[in-house]
Motif scaffolding. Sequence first.
Motif, PDB file in Angstrom:
ATOM      1  N   SER A 168       0.820  -1.133  -0.015  1.00 41.94           N
ATOM      2  CA  SER A 168      -0.133  -0.031  -0.020  1.00 41.94           C
ATOM      3  C   SER A 168       0.793   1.081   0.153  1.00 41.94           C
ATOM      4  O   SER A 168       0.506   2.193  -0.795  1.00 41.94           O
ATOM      5  CB  SER A 168      -1.021  -0.132   1.232  1.00 41.94           C
ATOM      6  N   HIS A 169       1.951   1.087   0.814  1.00 40.82           N
ATOM      7  CA  HIS A 169       3.026   2.300   0.880  1.00 40.82           C
ATOM      8  C   HIS A 169       3.414   2.590  -0.426  1.00 40.82           C
ATOM      9  O   HIS A 169       3.496   3.763  -1.104  1.00 40.82           O
ATOM     10  CB  HIS A 169       3.942   2.073   1.734  1.00 40.82           C
ATOM     11  N   PHE A 170       3.988   1.543  -1.410  1.00 39.72           N
ATOM     12  CA  PHE A 170       4.575   1.614  -2.776  1.00 39.72           C
ATOM     13  C   PHE A 170       3.343   2.252  -3.860  1.00 39.72           C
ATOM     14  O   PHE A 170       3.502   3.309  -4.353  1.00 39.72           O
ATOM     15  CB  PHE A 170       4.921   0.411  -3.109  1.00 39.72           C
ATOM     16  N   LEU A 171       2.152   1.640  -3.453  1.00 35.66           N
ATOM     17  CA  LEU A 171       1.223   1.979  -4.490  1.00 35.66           C
ATOM     18  C   LEU A 171       0.773   3.455  -4.241  1.00 35.66           C
ATOM     19  O   LEU A 171       0.383   4.232  -5.156  1.00 35.66           O
ATOM     20  CB  LEU A 171      -0.062   1.274  -4.321  1.00 35.66           C
ATOM     21  N   SER A 172       0.866   4.014  -3.031  1.00 34.78           N
ATOM     22  CA  SER A 172       0.653   5.556  -2.823  1.00 34.78           C
ATOM     23  C   SER A 172       1.472   6.220  -3.231  1.00 34.78           C
ATOM     24  O   SER A 172       1.352   7.610  -3.020  1.00 34.78           O
ATOM     25  CB  SER A 172       0.471   5.623  -0.985  1.00 34.78           C
ATOM     26  N   SER A 173       2.839   6.130  -3.504  1.00 32.98           N
ATOM     27  CA  SER A 173       3.807   6.511  -4.015  1.00 32.98           C
ATOM     28  C   SER A 173       3.549   7.021  -5.449  1.00 32.98           C
ATOM     29  O   SER A 173       4.582   7.862  -5.987  1.00 32.98           O
ATOM     30  CB  SER A 173       5.151   6.017  -3.701  1.00 32.98           C
ATOM     31  N   LEU A 174       2.938   6.110  -6.180  1.00 28.27           N
ATOM     32  CA  LEU A 174       2.736   6.320  -7.664  1.00 28.27           C
ATOM     33  C   LEU A 174       1.649   7.237  -8.142  1.00 28.27           C
ATOM     34  O   LEU A 174       0.976   7.755  -7.169  1.00 28.27           O
ATOM     35  CB  LEU A 174       2.205   4.854  -8.185  1.00 28.27           C
ATOM     36  N   LEU A 191      -9.756   3.481 -13.838  1.00 32.08           N
ATOM     37  CA  LEU A 191      -9.546   2.250 -12.920  1.00 32.08           C
ATOM     38  C   LEU A 191      -8.429   2.579 -12.082  1.00 32.08           C
ATOM     39  O   LEU A 191      -7.378   3.092 -12.510  1.00 32.08           O
ATOM     40  CB  LEU A 191      -9.058   1.258 -13.847  1.00 32.08           C
ATOM     41  N   SER A 192      -8.537   2.271 -11.181  1.00 30.36           N
ATOM     42  CA  SER A 192      -7.399   2.251  -9.824  1.00 30.36           C
ATOM     43  C   SER A 192      -6.226   1.358 -10.455  1.00 30.36           C
ATOM     44  O   SER A 192      -6.695   0.232 -10.977  1.00 30.36           O
ATOM     45  CB  SER A 192      -7.857   2.268  -8.537  1.00 30.36           C
ATOM     46  N   VAL A 193      -5.136   1.522  -9.702  1.00 31.92           N
ATOM     47  CA  VAL A 193      -4.108   0.698  -9.851  1.00 31.92           C
ATOM     48  C   VAL A 193      -3.763  -0.392  -8.703  1.00 31.92           C
ATOM     49  O   VAL A 193      -3.857   0.207  -7.394  1.00 31.92           O
ATOM     50  CB  VAL A 193      -2.771   1.265 -10.025  1.00 31.92           C
ATOM     51  N   ALA A 194      -3.731  -1.470  -8.705  1.00 29.62           N
ATOM     52  CA  ALA A 194      -3.407  -2.426  -7.410  1.00 29.62           C
ATOM     53  C   ALA A 194      -2.160  -3.198  -7.698  1.00 29.62           C
ATOM     54  O   ALA A 194      -1.711  -3.249  -8.799  1.00 29.62           O
ATOM     55  CB  ALA A 194      -4.812  -3.245  -7.235  1.00 29.62           C
ATOM     56  N   THR A 195      -1.841  -3.887  -6.468  1.00 30.09           N
ATOM     57  CA  THR A 195      -0.709  -4.791  -6.594  1.00 30.09           C
ATOM     58  C   THR A 195      -1.092  -6.064  -7.634  1.00 30.09           C
ATOM     59  O   THR A 195      -1.899  -6.288  -7.568  1.00 30.09           O
ATOM     60  CB  THR A 195      -0.394  -5.328  -5.164  1.00 30.09           C
ATOM     61  N   GLY A 196      -0.050  -6.475  -8.530  1.00 30.63           N
ATOM     62  CA  GLY A 196      -0.435  -7.437  -9.326  1.00 30.63           C
ATOM     63  C   GLY A 196      -0.687  -7.128 -10.683  1.00 30.63           C
ATOM     64  O   GLY A 196      -0.766  -7.777 -11.725  1.00 30.63           O
ATOM     65  N   PHE A 197      -1.031  -5.621 -10.921  1.00 25.85           N
ATOM     66  CA  PHE A 197      -1.237  -5.073 -12.058  1.00 25.85           C
ATOM     67  C   PHE A 197       0.038  -4.881 -12.856  1.00 25.85           C
ATOM     68  O   PHE A 197       0.947  -4.282 -12.421  1.00 25.85           O
ATOM     69  CB  PHE A 197      -1.947  -3.425 -11.902  1.00 25.85           C
ATOM     70  N   GLY A 198       0.147  -4.933 -14.054  1.00 25.24           N
ATOM     71  CA  GLY A 198       1.411  -5.086 -14.924  1.00 25.24           C
ATOM     72  C   GLY A 198       2.171  -3.948 -14.849  1.00 25.24           C
ATOM     73  O   GLY A 198       3.564  -4.066 -14.413  1.00 25.24           O
ATOM     74  N   CYS A 199       1.457  -2.653 -15.101  1.00 30.25           N
ATOM     75  CA  CYS A 199       2.446  -1.423 -14.893  1.00 30.25           C
ATOM     76  C   CYS A 199       2.823  -1.226 -13.669  1.00 30.25           C
ATOM     77  O   CYS A 199       4.009  -0.721 -13.251  1.00 30.25           O
ATOM     78  CB  CYS A 199       1.528  -0.225 -15.101  1.00 30.25           C
ATOM     79  N   ALA A 200       2.049  -1.406 -12.491  1.00 27.89           N
ATOM     80  CA  ALA A 200       2.509  -1.294 -11.045  1.00 27.89           C
ATOM     81  C   ALA A 200       4.037  -2.296 -10.853  1.00 27.89           C
ATOM     82  O   ALA A 200       4.743  -2.023 -10.173  1.00 27.89           O
ATOM     83  CB  ALA A 200       1.360  -1.823  -9.967  1.00 27.89           C
ATOM     84  N   SER A 201       3.775  -3.560 -11.315  1.00 29.92           N
ATOM     85  CA  SER A 201       4.705  -4.582 -11.238  1.00 29.92           C
ATOM     86  C   SER A 201       6.049  -4.176 -12.059  1.00 29.92           C
ATOM     87  O   SER A 201       7.137  -4.225 -11.319  1.00 29.92           O
ATOM     88  CB  SER A 201       4.278  -6.043 -11.561  1.00 29.92           C
ATOM     89  N   ILE A 202       5.874  -3.466 -13.121  1.00 29.42           N
ATOM     90  CA  ILE A 202       7.044  -3.066 -13.821  1.00 29.42           C
ATOM     91  C   ILE A 202       7.618  -1.859 -12.946  1.00 29.42           C
ATOM     92  O   ILE A 202       8.985  -1.724 -12.852  1.00 29.42           O
ATOM     93  CB  ILE A 202       6.703  -2.728 -15.269  1.00 29.42           C
ATOM     94  N   LEU A 203       6.639  -1.062 -12.407  1.00 27.13           N
ATOM     95  CA  LEU A 203       7.475   0.161 -11.735  1.00 27.13           C
ATOM     96  C   LEU A 203       8.144  -0.190 -10.451  1.00 27.13           C
ATOM     97  O   LEU A 203       9.138   0.231 -10.039  1.00 27.13           O
ATOM     98  CB  LEU A 203       6.104   1.130 -11.348  1.00 27.13           C
ATOM     99  N   TRP A 204       7.563  -1.410  -9.819  1.00 21.81           N
ATOM    100  CA  TRP A 204       8.263  -1.844  -8.711  1.00 21.81           C
ATOM    101  C   TRP A 204       9.605  -2.423  -9.080  1.00 21.81           C
ATOM    102  O   TRP A 204      10.809  -2.115  -8.317  1.00 21.81           O
ATOM    103  CB  TRP A 204       7.385  -2.979  -8.141  1.00 21.81           C
TER     104      TRP A 204
END
Length: 459
Positions: free
Chosen positions: A121-127, A134-147
Motif C-alpha cells: 500500500s505504501h508503494f502504491l500510494s507513492s505512484l 480504473l485504480s491501480v493495485a498490486t499485481g497489475f502489470g504497470c505497477a509490477s514493472i514500476l516496482w
Amino acid sequence: MSTYILGVDVGTTSVKAVLLETGSRSVAASHALPTLSDRTDHSGIKAKEQETGRIIDTLNRCIGLLPRDKLQHVIGIGLSGQMHGVLLWKARSGCVWSQGNFFTSRDTSQLITWQDGRCSSHFLSSLPTPDSHLSVATGFGCASILWHAKHRPEFLEDFTVAGTIQDYVASMLCGLEGCVMTPQNAASWGFFNTSSNQWNFDILKGAGFPLHLLPHCVPSGGMAGQTCSEWHGVPAGTPVGAALGDFQCSVYSCKSAGTDAVLNISTSAQLSFAMPADFKPPDSPQPASTVSYFPYFDDSYLAVAASLNGGNVMATFVGMLTSWMKELGAQMTDSGLYEKLIDCGLNAGTSDLRVSPTILGERHNPLCLGQVANISPTNLSLGHLTRALCRGVLDNLTSMMPAERLKQAGVSRIVGSGSAITRNEVLRQEVEKAFTQPVVYGQNADSAVGVAMVLCDLL
C-alpha cells in the motif's frame, strides 16, 4: 467440409483449448490440463510468480491432445488468459520453434501474476494518479514493472518486450518482434485510458517507467497477425486474434440477454452486468468503489464486482487441512479431500457459523482479511465449515454488488459459470440462496469457448 476456430485460455491454474465448429458454433473437441507452474516465494516480499516454461509446455500438451484432423482445418485462433499479470521477453528470441510444429519458451522472465503482492500500500500510494477510471493495485502489470524499476532495475534491462501471458503466446505464434495488446488487457495493467485507448505515456515517463516495454494497442476483437509456422497441425498463415481478457470471454460465452448478470467463480470471483451503450466511465479512479467498469467490445463496458477471493479460498482450506493431516500422520490427496468436503457440506444444514473468506483482502480494501465468527460446539463439523465458507464467498461478492444494484440495472437472471461453480454443488446451492433472481448455469460457459465465439463472429 467442417472448419474450426481454436480457442485457447491460459488461466491461473490450467490451460484449456477448444475446437469450435464454425457452422453450428458448437464445441467439437476440448481439453484442459493443470499448469502446476506456481513458484515458491522464499524472498518474503509476497511475490507470486509462475514458471513460463511449464505454462507453455502445458499449452503444447493441451493442443496436442486435440484431434489432428480437425486442427488441420482450423481457420482462426483466439486467445484469452489471466489478466493483470506481466511477462517480459527478448524480441526475436522469446521462443524456439521445434521442427516447425510447436514452440517452447526462451529468454523470458517468469510470469508475475495478478496475485503478486510485492506492491505494498505504501508503494502504491507513492505512484502518480492514473489518467483512467480504473485504480491501480498490486499485481497489475504497470505497477509490477514500476516496482522492478525502483527495486530491481537490472532485472528489466534483460528484456525488450512485455505483455500478458496470452499476449506472449499471440506474439510467438505470429512471429512478432513486439507485442500487441487489446484494451481489455491494457486496462487490467493500469495507467491506460479506455476512452482514448491510450497509455498514460507522460505520467508513466515521469514515474520512471521504461516506455519501450508498453505494448502497441489494437481494438478488442482485432487481429494480432497470422501464424508464422504450422502449429500442431494448424496451418501456417492462420489468422490469430489479439489476445483478450479471460473474464470478458467468459461473459461472452454465456451471456445471451441484455438483462443477464454473469456470476463467474473460478480462481477468483466476479459478478457483472452490461452497462447501457451510451455509458461513459468516470474521469478518475474510484479506489474505494467495490464496482469497476471493464472494457468489453465496441466501446461498451461491463459493471464488475471483482473479488480476489473465489475458488482459491476453498483451495486454501483444502491445503490447510492436508497440511494438518500430514502433521497428524494421516494422508489424503487434495482432490479426494475436496470431494469429501463437498459431501460433508451437502449433508450439513445451514448454521449460524459465519466465515468472512477475504484471506487475500480486496482491491478496494486490501487490509480487510478473513474472519470466522459465531463459533459454537454445535457448528464445528467439516460440513458446517465447508458450507459457511461457500456462503461467505457469496456474501462477500453480494456485499460488493448488492441486490438493489442488480435490480436497478434491470437484471432478471443470474448466469452462473466457472470451474468452482461447476465442481462444487454446495457452492451452487449457496448461489441460488444468494439471489432473488433465477439462476441458470451457462452451457460451455468458459473463456476458451468465449474467445472462439468472438473470433467465429469476426471471421
